[in-house]
Design an enzyme around this catalytic site. Structure first.
Site, PDB file in Angstrom:
ATOM      1  CG  ASP A  13      -2.184   0.802   1.052  1.00 58.40           C
ATOM      2  OD1 ASP A  13      -2.181   1.715   0.228  1.00 58.40           O
ATOM      3  OD2 ASP A  13      -3.181   0.533   1.748  1.00 58.40           O
ATOM      4  CG  HIS A 205      -6.213  -1.286   5.357  1.00 57.75           C
ATOM      5  ND1 HIS A 205      -5.068  -1.918   4.906  1.00 57.75           N
ATOM      6  CD2 HIS A 205      -6.347  -0.195   4.552  1.00 57.75           C
ATOM      7  CE1 HIS A 205      -4.550  -1.255   3.900  1.00 57.75           C
ATOM      8  NE2 HIS A 205      -5.308  -0.200   3.652  1.00 57.75           N
ATOM      9  CG  HIS A 207      -5.851   4.703   3.835  1.00 60.71           C
ATOM     10  ND1 HIS A 207      -4.687   4.850   3.143  1.00 60.71           N
ATOM     11  CD2 HIS A 207      -6.286   3.445   3.586  1.00 60.71           C
ATOM     12  CE1 HIS A 207      -4.429   3.724   2.483  1.00 60.71           C
ATOM     13  NE2 HIS A 207      -5.388   2.850   2.735  1.00 60.71           N
ATOM     14  CB  CYS A 238      -6.270   3.095  -3.147  1.00 60.83           C
ATOM     15  SG  CYS A 238      -6.914   2.267  -4.599  1.00 60.83           S
TER      16      CYS A 238
HETATM   17  P1  HMG Z   1      -8.544  -5.487 -16.828  1.00 58.96           P
HETATM   18  O1  HMG Z   1      -7.932  -4.598 -17.855  1.00 58.96           O
HETATM   19  O2  HMG Z   1     -10.027  -5.490 -16.667  1.00 58.96           O
HETATM   20  O3  HMG Z   1      -8.074  -6.993 -17.006  1.00 58.96           O
HETATM   21  O4  HMG Z   1      -7.850  -5.178 -15.425  1.00 58.96           O
HETATM   22  P2  HMG Z   1      -8.406  -8.042 -18.101  1.00 58.96           P
HETATM   23  O5  HMG Z   1      -8.799  -9.288 -17.394  1.00 58.96           O
HETATM   24  O6  HMG Z   1      -9.310  -7.469 -19.163  1.00 58.96           O
HETATM   25  O7  HMG Z   1      -6.953  -8.217 -18.747  1.00 58.96           O
HETATM   26  C1  HMG Z   1      -6.266  -7.157 -19.388  1.00 58.96           C
HETATM   27  C2  HMG Z   1      -4.789  -7.460 -19.362  1.00 58.96           C
HETATM   28  O8  HMG Z   1      -4.309  -7.479 -18.013  1.00 58.96           O
HETATM   29  C3  HMG Z   1      -4.466  -8.858 -19.942  1.00 58.96           C
HETATM   30  O9  HMG Z   1      -3.185  -8.773 -20.516  1.00 58.96           O
HETATM   31  C4  HMG Z   1      -4.411  -9.695 -18.702  1.00 58.96           C
HETATM   32  O10 HMG Z   1      -3.616 -10.853 -18.874  1.00 58.96           O
HETATM   33  C5  HMG Z   1      -3.748  -8.745 -17.710  1.00 58.96           C
HETATM   34  P3  HMG Z   1      -2.966  -8.531 -22.097  1.00 58.96           P
HETATM   35  O11 HMG Z   1      -3.699  -9.695 -22.737  1.00 58.96           O
HETATM   36  O12 HMG Z   1      -3.611  -7.204 -22.418  1.00 58.96           O
HETATM   37  O13 HMG Z   1      -1.489  -8.548 -22.241  1.00 58.96           O
HETATM   38  N1  HMG Z   1      -4.034  -9.084 -16.316  1.00 58.96           N
HETATM   39  C6  HMG Z   1      -3.076  -9.137 -15.365  1.00 58.96           C
HETATM   40  N2  HMG Z   1      -1.746  -8.916 -15.421  1.00 58.96           N
HETATM   41  C7  HMG Z   1      -1.074  -9.074 -14.272  1.00 58.96           C
HETATM   42  N3  HMG Z   1      -1.644  -9.424 -13.096  1.00 58.96           N
HETATM   43  C8  HMG Z   1      -2.960  -9.634 -13.020  1.00 58.96           C
HETATM   44  C9  HMG Z   1      -3.717  -9.499 -14.191  1.00 58.96           C
HETATM   45  N4  HMG Z   1      -5.025  -9.643 -14.461  1.00 58.96           N
HETATM   46  C10 HMG Z   1      -5.197  -9.384 -15.758  1.00 58.96           C
HETATM   47  N5  HMG Z   1      -3.504  -9.979 -11.847  1.00 58.96           N
HETATM   48  C11 HMG Z   1      -7.126  -5.743 -13.226  1.00 58.96           C
HETATM   49  C12 HMG Z   1      -8.249  -5.834 -14.248  1.00 58.96           C
HETATM   50  C13 HMG Z   1      -7.695  -6.217 -11.910  1.00 58.96           C
HETATM   51  C14 HMG Z   1      -5.988  -6.625 -13.653  1.00 58.96           C
HETATM   52  C15 HMG Z   1      -6.642  -4.270 -13.127  1.00 58.96           C
HETATM   53  O14 HMG Z   1      -7.755  -3.429 -12.965  1.00 58.96           O
HETATM   54  C16 HMG Z   1      -5.671  -4.044 -12.015  1.00 58.96           C
HETATM   55  O15 HMG Z   1      -4.567  -4.578 -12.000  1.00 58.96           O
HETATM   56  N6  HMG Z   1      -6.015  -3.192 -11.037  1.00 58.96           N
HETATM   57  C17 HMG Z   1      -5.085  -2.836  -9.992  1.00 58.96           C
HETATM   58  C18 HMG Z   1      -5.812  -2.681  -8.736  1.00 58.96           C
HETATM   59  C19 HMG Z   1      -4.877  -2.219  -7.642  1.00 58.96           C
HETATM   60  O16 HMG Z   1      -3.740  -2.633  -7.523  1.00 58.96           O
HETATM   61  N7  HMG Z   1      -5.410  -1.332  -6.767  1.00 58.96           N
HETATM   62  C20 HMG Z   1      -4.683  -0.919  -5.610  1.00 58.96           C
HETATM   63  C21 HMG Z   1      -4.739  -1.942  -4.547  1.00 58.96           C
HETATM   64  S1  HMG Z   1      -6.295  -1.973  -3.669  1.00 58.96           S
HETATM   65  C22 HMG Z   1      -6.049  -0.829  -2.379  1.00 58.96           C
HETATM   66  O17 HMG Z   1      -5.071  -0.128  -2.362  1.00 58.96           O
HETATM   67  C23 HMG Z   1      -7.047  -0.814  -1.271  1.00 58.96           C
HETATM   68  C24 HMG Z   1      -6.541  -1.518  -0.002  1.00 58.96           C
HETATM   69  O18 HMG Z   1      -5.344  -0.926   0.468  1.00 58.96           O
HETATM   70  C25 HMG Z   1      -7.601  -1.443   1.096  1.00 58.96           C
HETATM   71  C26 HMG Z   1      -8.104  -0.023   1.321  1.00 58.96           C
HETATM   72  O19 HMG Z   1      -7.321   0.877   1.694  1.00 58.96           O
HETATM   73  O20 HMG Z   1      -9.307   0.133   1.143  1.00 58.96           O
HETATM   74  C27 HMG Z   1      -6.280  -3.009  -0.268  1.00 58.96           C
HETATM   75 MG    MG Z   2      -5.204   0.816   1.687  1.00 61.60          MG
END
Ligand code: HMG
Ligand code: MG
Length: 303
Positions: A13, A205, A207, A238
């Site tokens: 994070d 969790h 912030h 995030c």
């Molecule tokens: P998308 O574009 O809808 O995915 O993204 P897709 O299924 O259509 O696939 C598109 C491309 O992404 C494909 O590759 C997939 O293979 C690839 P291409 O054919 O174009 O070469 N792909 C991936 N690559 C690597 N790792 C994966 C993966 N999945 C698909 N896991 C996706 C959907 C979820 C991947 C995207 O939206 C994403 O990565 N989002 C990131 C979300 C993120 O990291 N957010 C921050 C963390 S959450 C947070 O901070 C909150 C938290 O702290 C709690 C709080 O504070 O509330 C936890």
């Molecule tokens: Mg967070």
């Protein structure tokens, strides 16, 4: 004295939203130092799309190095879908966390799925992780307010928590994504959730956008929670949740806990050194609300 259990989420994070690209060696040093400070559980990285979060593109290299260097550490990796789980498992991760937001738009912005699909995918990912023998955490994000939809209903949170509990998630993490919760709201929500789940299956969790993260942690503690996420130096946020500031700082949480008669196993002195290190790496001042006072105390003791 009673022990609190802290997961430091700084390597995930904390770093995911930093403008400075942090190298693998620096991330590994951050993790080494957290372990040396006494942290027993770390969210080390995330297996997400490198296009969405470039900072986490080295997850596949990081996990095997952490596993080799710290075999006893609980090192978790956030995975948003089955592809993330496959990559995490292939890298040797032993613990994963899924992220389910309690509102439609937050899920769309964060993981490009609506609430129903995100719930199904999170459930499927947790079940598969358990089948593979991994430990599982499930975040329920925007559990108080959503930056797009406003206040989140307790019913929506209940539904997400229930689905993740039914799927078997060992720890369900109630997340105040944008740091808008108040101690009153925390108390009310956790008291309600604790009617259905034991305290060792719930974590919080926070912030610190409004400076209330420590007060919220205290409210959670009073409600019966013993598992907390925090981030050394308060780094975090995030990229897909506008207005979210850094996390509850580990040094603030440890100070609050120890001043109130709880143990954490974490050295405040070592945390101050880690903050110095992270300031150099990220090229900006860091630290929670108590850090100026903690630094002064340390220099007084040294002189
Ligand atoms: P998308 O574009 O809808 O995915 O993204 P897709 O299924 O259509 O696939 C598109 C491309 O992404 C494909 O590759 C997939 O293979 C690839 P291409 O054919 O174009 O070469 N792909 C991936 N690559 C690597 N790792 C994966 C993966 N999945 C698909 N896991 C996706 C959907 C979820 C991947 C995207 O939206 C994403 O990565 N989002 C990131 C979300 C993120 O990291 N957010 C921050 C963390 S959450 C947070 O901070 C909150 C938290 O702290 C709690 C709080 O504070 O509330 C936890
Ligand atoms: Mg967070």
């Amino acid at each position: 004295m009673e022990r609190l259990f802290i997961t430091d989420v700084a390597p995930r994070d904390g770093l995911q939203n930093q403008p400075v690209l942090v190298g693998l060696d620096t991330k590994l040093t951050l993790i080494d130092r957290l372990v040396a400070a006494g942290v027993e559980s770390i969210e080390a990285t995330s297996f997400v799309s490198p296009k969405a979060v470039p900072q986490m593109a080295d997850a596949g290299e990081l996990i095997p190095r952490v596993r080799t260097q710290h075999p006893g550490l609980r090192a978790s990796a956030l995975v948003p879908n089955m592809k993330g789980l496959e990559r995490a498992h292939a890298a040797g991760a032993e613990e994963i966390a899924v992220v389910l937001s309690a509102t439609e738009i937050m899920n769309l912005k964060n993981i490009n799925m609506g609430l129903a699909q995100a719930t199904d995918v999170s459930e499927q990912t947790v079940r598969e992780a358990i089948r593979l023998g991994l430990r599982t955490r499930a975040y329920v994000a925007v559990a108080f307010d959503c930056p797009f939809e406003g206040p989140t209903s307790l019913d929506a949170v209940h539904t997400c928590v229930a689905r993740m509990a039914e799927a078997g998630a060992q720890e369900i993490v109630i997340a105040d994504t944008i740091g808008s919760a108040s101690p009153g709201a925390v108390s009310e929500r956790l008291t309600a959730l604790l009617r259905d789940l034991p305290a060792d299956r719930l974590a919080v969790h926070f912030h610190d956008t409004r400076g209330m993260a420590v007060a919220n942690a205290w409210a959670a503690l009073q409600a019966g929670i013993r598992r907390f996420d925090a981030s050394v130096g308060g780094i975090g946020g995030c990229p897909f949740a506008p207005g979210a500031a850094g996390n509850l700082a580990t040094e603030d949480l440890v100070l609050m806990a120890e001043a109130s008669g709880y143990t954490t196993g974490i050295s405040l002195d070592s945390l101050l050194d880690i903050i110095d290190f992270a300031e150099t790496a990220l090229q900006r001042p860091l630290g929670g609300r108590s850090v100026a006072w903690q630094r002064k105390q340390r220099s007084k003791i040294a002189s």
